[in-house]
Design a protein around this motif. Structure first.
Motif, PDB file in Angstrom:
ATOM      1  N   LYS A 251       0.829  -1.202   0.000  1.00 28.46           N
ATOM      2  CA  LYS A 251       0.000   0.000   0.000  1.00 28.46           C
ATOM      3  C   LYS A 251       0.863   1.251   0.000  1.00 28.46           C
ATOM      4  O   LYS A 251       0.410   2.343  -0.319  1.00 28.46           O
ATOM      5  CB  LYS A 251      -0.901  -0.025   1.243  1.00 28.46           C
ATOM      6  CG  LYS A 251      -2.369   0.155   0.909  1.00 28.46           C
ATOM      7  CD  LYS A 251      -3.241  -0.025   2.113  1.00 28.46           C
ATOM      8  CE  LYS A 251      -4.179   1.083   2.239  1.00 28.46           C
ATOM      9  NZ  LYS A 251      -5.399   1.366   2.134  1.00 28.46           N
ATOM     10  N   GLN A 252       2.115   1.076   0.408  1.00 27.61           N
ATOM     11  CA  GLN A 252       3.056   2.190   0.508  1.00 27.61           C
ATOM     12  C   GLN A 252       2.464   3.354   1.293  1.00 27.61           C
ATOM     13  O   GLN A 252       2.471   4.497   0.866  1.00 27.61           O
ATOM     14  CB  GLN A 252       3.526   2.619  -0.875  1.00 27.61           C
ATOM     15  CG  GLN A 252       4.099   1.428  -1.635  1.00 27.61           C
ATOM     16  CD  GLN A 252       5.109   1.819  -2.684  1.00 27.61           C
ATOM     17  OE1 GLN A 252       5.763   2.831  -2.578  1.00 27.61           O
ATOM     18  NE2 GLN A 252       5.231   0.996  -3.702  1.00 27.61           N
ATOM     19  N   LEU A 253       1.940   2.976   2.438  1.00 22.63           N
ATOM     20  CA  LEU A 253       1.289   3.960   3.298  1.00 22.63           C
ATOM     21  C   LEU A 253       2.138   4.148   4.552  1.00 22.63           C
ATOM     22  O   LEU A 253       2.450   3.191   5.249  1.00 22.63           O
ATOM     23  CB  LEU A 253      -0.102   3.435   3.680  1.00 22.63           C
ATOM     24  CG  LEU A 253      -0.909   4.238   4.680  1.00 22.63           C
ATOM     25  CD1 LEU A 253      -1.180   5.637   4.154  1.00 22.63           C
ATOM     26  CD2 LEU A 253      -2.230   3.534   4.956  1.00 22.63           C
ATOM     27  N   ARG A 254       2.536   5.390   4.809  1.00 28.35           N
ATOM     28  CA  ARG A 254       3.337   5.689   5.996  1.00 28.35           C
ATOM     29  C   ARG A 254       2.456   6.449   6.976  1.00 28.35           C
ATOM     30  O   ARG A 254       1.828   7.439   6.612  1.00 28.35           O
ATOM     31  CB  ARG A 254       4.539   6.529   5.567  1.00 28.35           C
ATOM     32  CG  ARG A 254       5.471   6.907   6.702  1.00 28.35           C
ATOM     33  CD  ARG A 254       6.748   7.520   6.133  1.00 28.35           C
ATOM     34  NE  ARG A 254       7.466   8.229   7.183  1.00 28.35           N
ATOM     35  CZ  ARG A 254       7.335   9.524   7.425  1.00 28.35           C
ATOM     36  NH1 ARG A 254       6.543  10.269   6.683  1.00 28.35           N
ATOM     37  NH2 ARG A 254       8.011  10.075   8.415  1.00 28.35           N
ATOM     38  N   GLY A 330      -7.646   7.769  -2.546  1.00 22.92           N
ATOM     39  CA  GLY A 330      -6.635   6.802  -2.947  1.00 22.92           C
ATOM     40  C   GLY A 330      -5.449   7.425  -3.668  1.00 22.92           C
ATOM     41  O   GLY A 330      -4.334   6.920  -3.598  1.00 22.92           O
ATOM     42  N   ASP A 331      -5.664   8.527  -4.356  1.00 18.24           N
ATOM     43  CA  ASP A 331      -4.579   9.144  -5.125  1.00 18.24           C
ATOM     44  C   ASP A 331      -3.819  10.204  -4.341  1.00 18.24           C
ATOM     45  O   ASP A 331      -2.862  10.780  -4.843  1.00 18.24           O
ATOM     46  CB  ASP A 331      -5.137   9.793  -6.400  1.00 18.24           C
ATOM     47  CG  ASP A 331      -5.544   8.721  -7.398  1.00 18.24           C
ATOM     48  OD1 ASP A 331      -4.909   7.647  -7.384  1.00 18.24           O
ATOM     49  OD2 ASP A 331      -6.495   8.965  -8.165  1.00 18.24           O
ATOM     50  N   GLU A 332      -4.258  10.487  -3.126  1.00 18.87           N
ATOM     51  CA  GLU A 332      -3.627  11.564  -2.360  1.00 18.87           C
ATOM     52  C   GLU A 332      -2.270  11.119  -1.818  1.00 18.87           C
ATOM     53  O   GLU A 332      -2.095   9.985  -1.401  1.00 18.87           O
ATOM     54  CB  GLU A 332      -4.534  11.971  -1.195  1.00 18.87           C
ATOM     55  CG  GLU A 332      -5.831  12.622  -1.628  1.00 18.87           C
ATOM     56  CD  GLU A 332      -5.609  13.962  -2.317  1.00 18.87           C
ATOM     57  OE1 GLU A 332      -4.710  14.702  -1.886  1.00 18.87           O
ATOM     58  OE2 GLU A 332      -6.328  14.242  -3.291  1.00 18.87           O
ATOM     59  N   ASP A 333      -1.303  12.039  -1.805  1.00 22.34           N
ATOM     60  CA  ASP A 333       0.028  11.705  -1.288  1.00 22.34           C
ATOM     61  C   ASP A 333       0.175  12.039   0.194  1.00 22.34           C
ATOM     62  O   ASP A 333       1.048  11.516   0.868  1.00 22.34           O
ATOM     63  CB  ASP A 333       1.106  12.474  -2.066  1.00 22.34           C
ATOM     64  CG  ASP A 333       1.110  12.056  -3.514  1.00 22.34           C
ATOM     65  OD1 ASP A 333       0.732  10.900  -3.784  1.00 22.34           O
ATOM     66  OD2 ASP A 333       1.472  12.883  -4.382  1.00 22.34           O
ATOM     67  N   GLY A 420      -3.435   5.715   0.762  1.00 24.18           N
ATOM     68  CA  GLY A 420      -2.564   4.626   0.350  1.00 24.18           C
ATOM     69  C   GLY A 420      -2.578   4.513  -1.136  1.00 24.18           C
ATOM     70  O   GLY A 420      -3.318   5.204  -1.828  1.00 24.18           O
ATOM     71  N   ARG A 421      -1.773   3.607  -1.601  1.00 27.58           N
ATOM     72  CA  ARG A 421      -1.499   3.555  -3.018  1.00 27.58           C
ATOM     73  C   ARG A 421      -2.738   3.277  -3.857  1.00 27.58           C
ATOM     74  O   ARG A 421      -3.565   2.440  -3.531  1.00 27.58           O
ATOM     75  CB  ARG A 421      -0.493   2.432  -3.255  1.00 27.58           C
ATOM     76  CG  ARG A 421       0.098   2.480  -4.591  1.00 27.58           C
ATOM     77  CD  ARG A 421       1.070   1.337  -4.707  1.00 27.58           C
ATOM     78  NE  ARG A 421       0.415   0.140  -5.207  1.00 27.58           N
ATOM     79  CZ  ARG A 421       0.977  -1.045  -5.178  1.00 27.58           C
ATOM     80  NH1 ARG A 421       2.151  -1.199  -4.627  1.00 27.58           N
ATOM     81  NH2 ARG A 421       0.348  -2.077  -5.679  1.00 27.58           N
ATOM     82  N   ASN A 422      -2.798   3.981  -4.933  1.00 28.77           N
ATOM     83  CA  ASN A 422      -3.743   3.639  -5.974  1.00 28.77           C
ATOM     84  C   ASN A 422      -3.280   2.292  -6.558  1.00 28.77           C
ATOM     85  O   ASN A 422      -2.155   2.170  -7.008  1.00 28.77           O
ATOM     86  CB  ASN A 422      -3.674   4.762  -7.022  1.00 28.77           C
ATOM     87  CG  ASN A 422      -4.531   4.449  -8.215  1.00 28.77           C
ATOM     88  OD1 ASN A 422      -4.906   3.309  -8.443  1.00 28.77           O
ATOM     89  ND2 ASN A 422      -4.818   5.474  -8.985  1.00 28.77           N
ATOM     90  N   PRO A 423      -4.141   1.265  -6.529  1.00 29.00           N
ATOM     91  CA  PRO A 423      -3.683  -0.074  -6.925  1.00 29.00           C
ATOM     92  C   PRO A 423      -3.164  -0.148  -8.357  1.00 29.00           C
ATOM     93  O   PRO A 423      -2.431  -1.068  -8.701  1.00 29.00           O
ATOM     94  CB  PRO A 423      -4.921  -0.947  -6.749  1.00 29.00           C
ATOM     95  CG  PRO A 423      -6.040  -0.053  -6.386  1.00 29.00           C
ATOM     96  CD  PRO A 423      -5.538   1.317  -6.121  1.00 29.00           C
ATOM     97  N   THR A 424      -3.548   0.797  -9.187  1.00 30.77           N
ATOM     98  CA  THR A 424      -3.105   0.723 -10.578  1.00 30.77           C
ATOM     99  C   THR A 424      -1.785   1.450 -10.796  1.00 30.77           C
ATOM    100  O   THR A 424      -1.268   1.480 -11.911  1.00 30.77           O
ATOM    101  CB  THR A 424      -4.167   1.344 -11.519  1.00 30.77           C
ATOM    102  OG1 THR A 424      -4.386   2.694 -11.104  1.00 30.77           O
ATOM    103  CG2 THR A 424      -5.459   0.576 -11.452  1.00 30.77           C
ATOM    104  N   ASP A 425      -1.228   2.042  -9.738  1.00 30.29           N
ATOM    105  CA  ASP A 425       0.021   2.779  -9.913  1.00 30.29           C
ATOM    106  C   ASP A 425       1.034   2.320  -8.854  1.00 30.29           C
ATOM    107  O   ASP A 425       0.942   2.664  -7.693  1.00 30.29           O
ATOM    108  CB  ASP A 425      -0.264   4.285  -9.773  1.00 30.29           C
ATOM    109  CG  ASP A 425       1.008   5.108  -9.892  1.00 30.29           C
ATOM    110  OD1 ASP A 425       2.097   4.512 -10.053  1.00 30.29           O
ATOM    111  OD2 ASP A 425       0.905   6.344  -9.819  1.00 30.29           O
ATOM    112  N   ASP A 428       2.960   4.909  -6.565  1.00 35.00           N
ATOM    113  CA  ASP A 428       2.195   5.803  -5.707  1.00 35.00           C
ATOM    114  C   ASP A 428       2.429   5.479  -4.220  1.00 35.00           C
ATOM    115  O   ASP A 428       2.538   4.332  -3.840  1.00 35.00           O
ATOM    116  CB  ASP A 428       0.703   5.616  -6.047  1.00 35.00           C
ATOM    117  CG  ASP A 428      -0.128   6.746  -5.513  1.00 35.00           C
ATOM    118  OD1 ASP A 428       0.418   7.849  -5.351  1.00 35.00           O
ATOM    119  OD2 ASP A 428      -1.315   6.530  -5.249  1.00 35.00           O
ATOM    120  N   SER A 429       2.502   6.495  -3.386  1.00 32.55           N
ATOM    121  CA  SER A 429       2.637   6.259  -1.947  1.00 32.55           C
ATOM    122  C   SER A 429       1.977   7.408  -1.199  1.00 32.55           C
ATOM    123  O   SER A 429       1.613   8.418  -1.793  1.00 32.55           O
ATOM    124  CB  SER A 429       4.114   6.169  -1.561  1.00 32.55           C
ATOM    125  OG  SER A 429       4.717   7.425  -1.764  1.00 32.55           O
ATOM    126  N   ALA A 430       1.804   7.249   0.097  1.00 33.59           N
ATOM    127  CA  ALA A 430       1.144   8.305   0.868  1.00 33.59           C
ATOM    128  C   ALA A 430       1.669   8.359   2.293  1.00 33.59           C
ATOM    129  O   ALA A 430       2.096   7.357   2.852  1.00 33.59           O
ATOM    130  CB  ALA A 430      -0.364   8.071   0.888  1.00 33.59           C
TER     131      ALA A 430
END
Ligand SMILES: [Zn+2]
Length: 529
Positions: A251-254, A330-333, A420-425, A428-430
């Protein structure tokens, strides 16, 4: 069928008949659309929780609930809900149709509680209204007979509550071939210690499903049980470490916790000065990447204004509760989650009573400020003020705390997961800043910051003076402000520690010379981690 058409058709249907599925009109219409499918070879049907009321979807099937369902009926007085007034009118109409020895809701509740006219009322309550009653009486409600029986059978439970249940069996529609299916629903009512109806819960009978599965990252088992009638065995799909890895790598979510307070915002933002400083700091650090936040309904407007003041164009604010149905982040950083909400002690005690358990909120020895010690609803008639924190005492205190936490923690957890990451990209991370401490550190936290520190005047004066000099010494600062020598040294050293100043020693005496950066804020520090 499209939503507007479905609503339109629901309206037509309701004018002439009882809705097919015995559920909300729209669900009823949608269910009619699904019916042909259930007779064919369909492997999976995705539907909202309401469809658990449709017998063919829960009998002889594997039923999977994604997230805990909540079948509590909203008792607020809005036209499309089952309000207390609506229940009163419906029970009155039913008592009348049943030719009961009492015709008013209030008398009925009182007599039932005291066990008066027991046999006569029991006999009357076996009455099943005809189809015509539903169609011709304005106040009629399909749940009225079951609610009346539940009220009549309510028994005393902990904290002065009374709880009653009754089974409601919907009538299959005329000419239906599905009349043999188990359509039962369990209706539960909870009265508080002032005889006010606080909960009506209508739960589909899941007993004929092959298996009932519940998916929930942080399950509160007692609430699952209340809303499904099933007691679950727990099984983890991911170990805690795997879950952390999934969140970070996939998810690349911090997640960064800011500060160490709960920051309850059920009634709005408590410390607006701090919140404003935090919003400004995030804006400074992330610029236009920061434009969204999640908080309580009561705090929404204030937070929006703060973000606009900090230079955010058109901020998007979601509120706890509505966030789950809106997939817009979902697309927010960068994200911000402000505070937590709390269900209050009353609803926790109502649910404990429903479960047949017992615990009380921890209280101080100070008199309740509402009733001055006389006892009132606010203090659960103890006359004493609630202790800080959300602790409970009594045999089932841990369950009470878990129920309480289910709202506090779960809403924050859900809010964090919106980002968190947009699954299609895959790039992407947040990063989400969480301004509350009610998250589970071991599972959710990547970093933390000390939060916002609003300075007292003396400290502000020291910083402002030092900042405006090219270089300064401790002596120069305390000569020119009201601060003591010791305090001045502390503040200047803190500035060095936080990276706002540098220190060099000037020979021959080793005098400390400070250079404070010109962009050092004088009135507060924000540590985002
Ligand atoms: Zn009180």
């Amino acid at each position: 069928m499209r939503y507007p058409e479905a609503v339109w058709q629901a309206e037509i249907e309701l004018n002439g008949d009882v809705p097919w599925s015995d559920e909300e009109p729209l669900t009823g219409v949608q269910w009619n659309e699904l019916l042909p499918l259930t007779g064919t070879d369909v492997d999976i049907i995705h539907a909202t929780h309401q469809f658990a009321f449709a017998p063919p979807l829960r009998n002889d099937t594997v039923a999977v609930f994604d997230e805990q369902p909540d079948f509590t009926r909203n008792l607020k007085d809005s036209p499309d809900e089952l309000s207390r007034e609506r229940i009163r009118m419906a029970v009155n109409a039913y008592l009348d149709d049943a030719d009961a020895p009492l015709k008013s809701y209030n008398d009925f509740v009182t007599f039932s509680k005291r066990g008066l006219l027991e046999e006569e009322l029991d006999a009357a309550l076996s009455h099943q209204p005809s189809r015509e009653w539903h169609l011709s009486i304005d106040d009629a409600h399909r749940l009225a007979p079951a609610i009346a029986r539940a009220i009549h059978h309510a028994e005393p439970r902990s904290n002065g509550r009374r709880v009653g249940t009754a089974t409601y069996t919907p009538q299959a529609p005329l000419g239906s071939s599905n009349s043999g299916l188990n359509a039962d629903q369990e209706v539960t009512v909870v009265f508080d210690d002032e005889d006010t109806l606080q909960t009506v819960r209508v739960v589909p009978d899941m007993s004929q499903a092959h298996v009932v599965l519940g998916l929930d990252a942080f399950p509160t088992e007692p609430l699952w049980e209340l809303n499904t009638g099933v007691s679950f065995d727990l099984n983890s799909l991911l170990k805690p470490l795997e879950r952390i890895l999934w969140r970070r790598r996939e998810k690349q979510l911090r997640v960064v916790q800011v500060g160490s307070n709960a920051n309850h915002c059920t009634h709005g933002i408590g410390n607006t000065e701090k919140e404003r400083a935090l919003v400004e700091e995030i804006r400074d650090r992330h610029g236009s990447d920061f434009s969204t936040a999640i908080t309580s309904k009561a705090a929404e407007d204030t937070l929006k204004q703060m973000m606009e003041d900090a230079g955010v164009d058109n901020p998007t604010i979601l509120t706890f509760g509505e966030q789950n149905s809106r997939n817009v982040l979902g697309d927010e950083d960068v994200g911000l989650v402000v505070g937590c909400i709390d269900m209050g002690d009353g609803p926790v005690l109502d649910r404990l009573a429903e479960l047949g358990l017992d615990a009380q909120p921890i209280r101080t020895s100070t008199d309740c400020f509402v009733c001055d010690g006389n006892g009132c609803r606010q203090c659960n008639h103890t006359g004493k003020k609630r202790a800080k924190g959300r602790g409970f005492v009594g045999p089932d205190a841990r369950v009470a705390e878990r129920i309480c936490d289910s709202v506090r923690r779960d809403e924050v957890k859900q809010a964090i997961s919106r980002y968190g990451r947009n699954p299609t990209d895959s790039t992407d991370s947040a990063t989400v800043y969480v301004h509350t401490n009610v998250i589970r550190p071991s599972l959710l936290l990547d970093d933390d910051g000390e939060g916002v520190d609003i300075h007292a005047d003396t400290k502000s004066n020291v910083i402002a003076f030092a900042r405006d000099r090219d270089e300064t010494t401790t002596k120069e600062v305390w000569d020119n402000t009201s601060a003591s020598r010791k305090y001045t040294t502390e503040v200047l050293n803190e500035l060095v520690e936080k990276g706002f100043a540098t220190l060099r020693k000037k020979e021959p005496y080793g005098t400390h010379v400070y250079t404070v950066s010109s962009d050092t804020p004088s009135d507060h520090f924000v540590d985002l981690g």
